[in-house]
Write an enzyme that holds these catalytic residues in place. Sequence first.
Site, mmCIF file in Angstrom:
data_model
loop_
_atom_site.group_PDB
_atom_site.id
_atom_site.type_symbol
_atom_site.label_atom_id
_atom_site.label_comp_id
_atom_site.label_asym_id
_atom_site.label_seq_id
_atom_site.Cartn_x
_atom_site.Cartn_y
_atom_site.Cartn_z
ATOM 1 N N LYS A 88 0.860 -1.185 0.000
ATOM 2 C CA LYS A 88 0.000 0.000 0.000
ATOM 3 C C LYS A 88 0.894 1.232 0.000
ATOM 4 C CE LYS A 88 -4.482 0.990 0.305
ATOM 5 N NZ LYS A 88 -5.559 0.280 -0.372
ATOM 6 N N ILE A 189 -21.602 6.862 0.533
ATOM 7 C CA ILE A 189 -22.116 6.562 -0.812
ATOM 8 C C ILE A 189 -21.227 7.209 -1.879
ATOM 9 C CG2 ILE A 189 -24.513 5.940 -0.363
ATOM 10 C CD1 ILE A 189 -25.164 8.949 -0.619
#
Length: 362
Positions: A88, A189
């Site tokens: 990462k 979202i």
Amino acid sequence: MSGNSSAVTSILDQLSALGHKKVVFCNDPDTGLKAIIAIHNTTLGPALGGTRMWSYATETEALEDVLRLSRSMTYKAAITGLNLGGGKAVIIGDSRKGKSEAMMRSFGRFIQNLNGEFITAEDVGTTTKDMEYISMETKHVTGVPESIGGMGDPSPTTAKGVFLGIKACVKDVFGTDMLAGRSVVVQGIGNVGEQLVQLLRNENVEVFISDINEERLQHVARKYKAKPVEADKVFGLDVDIYAPCALGATVNDRTIPRMKFAIIAGSANNQLADEQVHGKLLLEKNILFAPDYLINAGGLINCYSELTGFGRKRTMQLTENIYDATRNVIKLSKAENIPTILAANRIAEQRIIDIKKIKSSF
């Protein structure tokens, strides 16, 4: 001097504690780049992981994040059956105003110097355009735009994997994986969260949504006939499934006592603030937790397909394996009476051990 040497010791101690192979600190004053690349394990293949750009409060916080996220990538690739290791990267800074082509290309050069040991992709705060800039300096990057031969945005594949993970859990808890009539709260979202809302609404699921961006919240609510909820009300909701799709550590000492959910299954990384403590608490409370790094592996599968030249059909086949893999984790968790996160870790670690034996045999 002693202060500096103890800081170095503590960094090396952190690497040993999580089993990391290598950490690279990248500094380029000309472009303002300050980044950390963590390579956790390369037994199964080169370490693949996204690059996150975030305004970390301290460099210590950035290091903790990159170490934890890179370890998750090792487990994610292993349990999904991919020939990749875990890595990462984090860039310290504000992605809305601190980014430039020069910075991203400078970062690409650091990746190039790792000679293929680390391959990156987009993550929070980076885009396919950023990957395009990185690709100008190194070929060790995936998630580049479709227009230049990449697989493009991985979020539809990620959402599909989370959706299949939810179905596998629903099958276990309710005896059927039919979702119609079930209720879900999706927290966050963004790209993945919205795609998940769409998949759930297509199955006639009652969907509640929460997001810090009020404008986006109302837009998605209208678009899919979902019900907006204030952030602090999420954990008191009486719904079947909690799907965290924003930042991690939302399953913690404060939130678990309020939960009435039967299932936790979402796309956010590192949802349990403490794997051991909170995995056990959920088991005791009879809340089924779908290990995040397993069900959100669709994005990694997308990147793997880009690297190996697989088409959309093969990518979807690999993503569909998430359903059976989730069922296997639940089965082991029940047989051994251990938290699902530990069951998933055990399956992932066993694959790494098995493949290591093969690789050392010739």
